[in-house]
Write an enzyme that holds these catalytic residues in place. Structure first.
Site, PDB file in Angstrom:
ATOM      1  N   GLU B 488       0.834  -1.200   0.000  1.00  0.00           N
ATOM      2  CA  GLU B 488       0.000   0.000   0.000  1.00  0.00           C
ATOM      3  C   GLU B 488       0.875   1.259   0.000  1.00  0.00           C
ATOM      4  O   GLU B 488       0.578   2.234  -0.688  1.00  0.00           O
ATOM      5  CB  GLU B 488      -0.946  -0.039   1.209  1.00  0.00           C
ATOM      6  CG  GLU B 488      -1.815   1.184   1.419  1.00  0.00           C
ATOM      7  CD  GLU B 488      -2.771   1.504   0.263  1.00  0.00           C
ATOM      8  OE1 GLU B 488      -2.938   0.660  -0.639  1.00  0.00           O
ATOM      9  OE2 GLU B 488      -3.311   2.615   0.250  1.00  0.00           O
ATOM     10  N   LYS B 492       0.715   4.080  -2.890  1.00  0.00           N
ATOM     11  CA  LYS B 492       0.464   5.495  -2.617  1.00  0.00           C
ATOM     12  C   LYS B 492       1.569   6.346  -3.247  1.00  0.00           C
ATOM     13  O   LYS B 492       1.303   7.342  -3.899  1.00  0.00           O
ATOM     14  CB  LYS B 492       0.471   5.710  -1.102  1.00  0.00           C
ATOM     15  CG  LYS B 492      -0.695   6.309  -0.366  1.00  0.00           C
ATOM     16  CD  LYS B 492      -2.019   6.326  -0.979  1.00  0.00           C
ATOM     17  CE  LYS B 492      -2.591   4.958  -1.160  1.00  0.00           C
ATOM     18  NZ  LYS B 492      -3.827   4.816  -1.838  1.00  0.00           N
ATOM     19  N   LYS B 610     -10.978   8.376  -9.581  1.00  0.00           N
ATOM     20  CA  LYS B 610     -11.585   7.693  -8.442  1.00  0.00           C
ATOM     21  C   LYS B 610     -12.599   6.698  -8.972  1.00  0.00           C
ATOM     22  O   LYS B 610     -13.148   6.883 -10.043  1.00  0.00           O
ATOM     23  CB  LYS B 610     -12.290   8.754  -7.584  1.00  0.00           C
ATOM     24  CG  LYS B 610     -12.692   8.277  -6.213  1.00  0.00           C
ATOM     25  CD  LYS B 610     -11.565   8.402  -5.256  1.00  0.00           C
ATOM     26  CE  LYS B 610     -11.908   7.796  -3.905  1.00  0.00           C
ATOM     27  NZ  LYS B 610     -10.698   7.527  -3.139  1.00  0.00           N
TER      28      LYS B 610
END
Lengths: 404, 615
Positions: B488, B492, B610
């Protein structure tokens, strides 16, 4: 016209309680101190507010956002550095250039809307003043009629000319600002000092007297203010709370949604209990106690005149009074707090506190059977092992292991 | 990916459309456009690039009571003005906005050409075809669109929809008809609302927060018309759907910056609240409650994409450790097109938006095979949330920043709750374990608040950031429960700073990645628990001896890290199972700082959008 609220300071003298939030965000009677102040402002004609923040400012932004929920239009300005009150003011000013007058308030004080409204009626410059027991900790104001004759910031105790002090709530014209800016560039960072200079040069400042001004400096001031604000609590038991029929809830008690009150609890107001708490069975909570959201109070535990912050867990059979318990602190069973008169000397000033028990910072852990002497002060993340007789002050991160 | 928005029955349509686009910009920001129905003609304005390029074009447009808008994330055709929505029919009498992919595009193009050779395609998009098809349908039915009745128009609209394959959320306006908008949805999100005077349609709930309080959530295949007085919804069979609107789950303040410079920073700082909200009413000293597990399985399958997949990996460690039930983890797209076999298993789908196309399809595929499903989802009104047998809403609130932060925290907690509940069912996670966990979980938000305001951590983050100056590659190492955090953390960093970053399990190091370590390569090592932690310290030594700059993220009680790293960042100690969440916040802040230093837009990273609602 808009209001500038100075909320950059940490509140160092509150120890671990201000580790991850500034003083203005400490909860009193169910909401942060700054919210109490904004609630007062909302009752004046002021609609636009700029909050100047520095220390732990994100928490202020997260709580107040655009101000919609508080019927205010809130903007924010972040101080570049911790530069004293004038520094704060200058950073706020860049936003309010179009205004010819501004109202200035301290976020860590509470003053009532009535006094603010009287101040706003003044045509020129104005200041709210109040009488205080220990004037030497503030800007002492000498009056000539209704006008300020002089202000002396934190004078020597022996040279106090009056018991009247500045509350830091100012109403100032733009030209006064311009001069303050110039002074700031020359290194003058205290607001009252630079204004004193202007007074000597002929500036007129009209005053408004208030009886309703509250200031917090030391942890015990939090207790006092909490008790005062709790008087405003009205009886309100949330429909979404789960209150056992075999419990007794008397007087002005607020119980938030999701809170569970088990059988046999006795709660006597004024008491404020937040959301999602679990109390009892058979817990006793009395007079002037605030319990923030997410707390758990175990069976047979008694709490009186205390300020319990978020997510605190107090297990069974504890006795807590006149105490301030910081967020996420855990007190295991049989922790006893002894409260009585305490004398403390802080920075050469003697404080005589009528009743004080335990004060903890954030995330402390007290194991079973710890006994706390009156006035015990802990930083954050202090660990205390079983059955220790605890007294005095302990710094953040320290471990107090028994055996003596 | 793209966002569509429409308003009817409001005199300030332009203003509302722009406001809606602003909220939706995170869904795509290659280009944007609006179309207003004004008296006799359609007024269209489009611009390439961010919304700020469109705004000057719409400043002095005439008043209108009806209009549609679109923000685009390019799939078919480059981000040019021609390809920007809304698209017109050849006679410029019909305008359409579309989110999704029309899969039979090629056949439809041929069909249109064969019917009317005079039609010129003005763009490379599949979306344009819808306008032409509707135009042809009107001609064939010999309808005069100026005077046609609603029933006639709806019948044509349905005929067009029946020819479309693939995924779509569509909105259409027609010249001289300022009294309605046509809409339809299939495998792409769309919600509508109507208060009797004003009708609104939008791709997602966060766009209408503050405009309305009640919304209709459409089902797959629903279509209909939004007039000035009501919303008529029909199902795929053409029957009128009678539904009650649902109360909106979010408040306006949650979808605004509220003084923060970026949504990402705001959302990072919201995580203490997310923990409190997600665990509220679910975790207590003696039981896990507030959601159900539809089936007591012998095997679990977890599906998700991107950040949700990483959360799923952590959930796998939790479930296997606490319940001893084996878990198979798949990327949703790999599960969907694979041939999962084995005993009947519980399938857990993880998605922030609940609209992720692949995760949705994987859930559908699981249900077709007769597997019970559980959704760990943020948007509780979403399609996945409605389709699964059992729902665990993570209550993170609207997440606007494209790079997911607070939703990951919520998803991990969701996985942990499921693990503990399964552990109780299989009697491997005991009441004492739960009570011990509960005490620490209650302290977690405060631990987060402490670290988010820790001046020492801020300084260390700044020092760590210096290791990345001028670097194009970075590695994240973890083991066991810190391995998903390594993945993760790397995700990011690459998403928002465009530095090439990879996460590896420490044990993989010598099987390849070590070859990439050079003098000065920044390597972030994330502490794990127990014996695997010692192995990680060894890994740190190995990379350091090859010149890497080692940043070690660990907890306050770890005394060994300093002697194994160039820089150590320490977070508060919490329960072993919760510790990875605190390490992850450090990774989030580090990525944010690095990206901002490099001048990247952290809320809208290039090429990304998104909620990936197309495959």
């Amino acid at each position: 016209m808009q209001a500038i609220i100075l909320a950059g300071g940490r509140g160092k003298r509150l120890g671990g309680l201000t580790d991850s939030r500034s003083k203005v965000m400490l909860p009193l009677a169910g909401k942060p101190m700054l919210e109490w102040l904004l609630n007062e402002l909302e009752q004046t004609k002021i609609k636009n507010v700029t909050i100047v923040h520095y220390y732990a400012g994100e928490r202020i932004l997260t709580h107040f956002g655009s101000g919609r929920d508080f019927n205010l239009n809130i903007k924010y300005s972040k101080q570049e550095t911790d530069r004293g009150t004038v520094g704060s003011l200058i950073s706020g000013l860049s936003i309010s250039e179009n205004d010819d007058r501004v109202l200035i308030l301290n976020g860590d004080n509470i003053v009532d809307s009535k006094s603010i409204n009287s101040l706003l009626k003044i045509k020129g410059n104005g200041l709210i003043v109040s009488e205080h027991k220990t004037p030497h900790n503030f800007g002492v104001v000498e009056l000539s009629g209704n006008y300020v004759k002089s202000i002396t910031e934190k004078p020597d105790k022996n040279q106090i000319k009056s018991r009247i002090v500045s509350t830091g709530v100012w109403l100032l014209n733009k030209d006064v600002f311009e001069k303050i800016k110039l002074d700031f560039e020359e290194g003058q960072t205290e607001l009252s000092t630079t204004i004193s200079k202007q007074i000597k040069e002929g500036l007129k400042i009209e005053t408004v007297r208030t009886e309703n001004w509250h200031d917090v400096d030391h942890p015990w001031d939090l207790s006092t203010l909490n008790r005062y604000l709790l008087k405003r609590t009205e009886r309100n038991l949330s429909k979404e709370a789960e209150i056992n029929d075999f419990s007794s809830i008397e007087g002005d008690v607020h119980i938030g949604k999701g809170t569970i009150i088990h059988a046999g609890c006795i709660i006597q107001g004024p008491v404020h209990i937040g959301d999602d708490c679990e109390i009892g069975p058979l817990a006793v909570i009395t007079g002037s106690t605030s319990i923030s959201s997410g707390c758990r109070i175990g069976p047979f535990t008694r709490i009186r005149s205390s300020l319990i912050m978020r997510d605190v867990q107090i297990d069974s059979n504890c006795s807590i009074h006149h105490s301030i318990i910081g967020p996420a602190t855990s007190l295991k069973s049989n922790v006893q707090v002894d409260a009585s008169t305490v004398d403390k000397i802080v920075r050469n000033t003697h404080y005589h506190i009528r009743r004080l028990g335990l004060v903890t910072g954030e995330a402390c852990m007290l194991e079973q059977g710890v006994i706390c002497a009156p006035g015990t002060m802990l930083g954050s993340q202090v660990y205390v092992s079983r059955r220790v007789n605890l007294e005095g002050e302990h710094n953040t991160g320290s471990k107090v292991i028994g055996g003596s | 990916m793209c966002g569509i928005f429409g308003v009817t029955g409001d005199s300030s349509t332009t203003e509302l459309l722009i406001r809606g686009l602003k909220r939706m910009e995170y869904r795509g920001y290659d280009s944007s456009g609006i179309c207003l129905v004004n008296g006799k003609q359609l007024i269209r304005k489009r611009a390439v690039g961010p919304l700020s390029n469109l705004e000057p074009l719409v400043e002095n447009l005439p008043d209108s009571e009806c209009g549609i808008a679109h923000t685009r994330w390019a799939t078919h055709g480059a981000p040019t003005q021609e390809n920007a929505h809304p698209h017109f029919s050849t006679d410029s009498k019909i305008a359409v906005v579309h989110n999704g992919i029309i899969e039979n595009e090629v056949e439809l193009r041929k069909k249109i050409k064969s019917i009317d050779d005079g039609i010129n395609f003005q763009s490379e998009t599949d979306s344009e075809l819808v306008a032409h098809l509707l135009s042809i349908e009107f001609k064939n039915s010999k309808i005069d669109i100026k005077t046609a009745k609603e029933e006639e128009i709806l019948s044509c609209w349905k005929s067009v929809l029946d020819t479309l394959e693939g995924s779509f959320a569509l909105a259409v306006v027609i010249e001289s008809r300022k009294d309605f908008i046509l809409f339809a949805r299939k495998f792409a999100p769309l919600i509508i609302s109507h208060d009797g005077e004003r009708g609104i349609l939008a791709s997602d709930v966060s766009c209408v927060v503050g405009l309305t309080e009640n919304v209709f959530y459409l089902n797959e295949g629903d279509w209909g018309i939004l007039t000035n007085s009501e919303a008529q919804i029909f199902n795929i069979d053409g029957d009128l759907v009678e539904t009650e609107p649902k109360k909106l789950e979010w408040k306006l303040g949650e979808a605004e910056l509220g003084g923060y410079p970026t949504f990402m920073l705001k959302e990072i700082y919201e995580q203490p609240r997310v923990v409190r909200d997600c665990l509220r009413g679910r975790l207590s000293r003696d039981k896990i409650k507030g959601f159900s597990i539809p089936f007591n399985p012998r095997l679990l399958r977890i599906v998700g994409c991107g950040t949700a997949y990483n959360a799923g990996l952590l959930a796998r460690y939790y479930i296997e450790q606490l319940s001893k039930i084996p878990v198979i983890l798949d990327h949703a797209h790999e599960f969907r097109y694979g041939a999962p076999s084995g005993p009947k298993s519980l399938v857990i789908g993880i998605s922030q938006s609940g609209e992720t196309a692949d995760t949705l399809a994987a859930i559908d595929a699981a249900q077709e095979r007769g597997y019970p499903t559980l959704g760990i989802v943020n948007v509780e009104s979403s399609t996945i949330a409605r389709n699964v047998d059992s729902l665990l809403g993570i209550r993170a609130g609207p997440e606007i920043g494209v790079a997911s932060t607070k939703a990951f925290t919520g998803q991990v907690l969701g996985g942990l709750l499921v693990a503990m509940k399964l552990g109780q069912l299989s009697k491997t996670f005991h009441r004492e374990d739960l009570s011990y966990f509960d005490r620490h979980a209650r302290m977690l938000p405060t631990s987060m608040e402490r670290m988010l305001n820790d001046q020492n951590i801020k300084t260390k983050l700044w020092e760590a950031q210096q290791y990345f100056v001028g670097k194009n590659h970075a590695f994240f190492l973890g083991r066991n429960t810190s391995y998903p955090i390594a993945l993760e953390g790397a995700l990011k960093l690459k998403e928002i700073s465009y530095i090439h970053a990879e996460g590896y399990a420490g044990g993989e190091l010598k099987h390849g990645p070590l070859a990439l370590v050079e003098e000065g390569t920044p390597i972030i090592v994330i502490a794990s628990e127990g014996s695997s932690h010692k192995k990680l310290l060894g890994n740190a030594r190995e990379v350091a001896s090859r010149g890497a700059k080692v940043i070690f993220i660990t907890h306050q009680e770890d005394d060994l890290a300093e002697s194994h790293a160039d820089l150590v960042i320490k977070v508060p100690r919490t329960h072993d199972l919760l510790q990875p969440l605190l390490y992850n916040i450090i990774c989030q802040l580090l990525s944010l700082n690095i990206a901002e230093e490099r001048g990247c837009n952290v809320d809208r990273p290039r090429n990304l959008a998104k909620s990936v609602t197309v495959e």
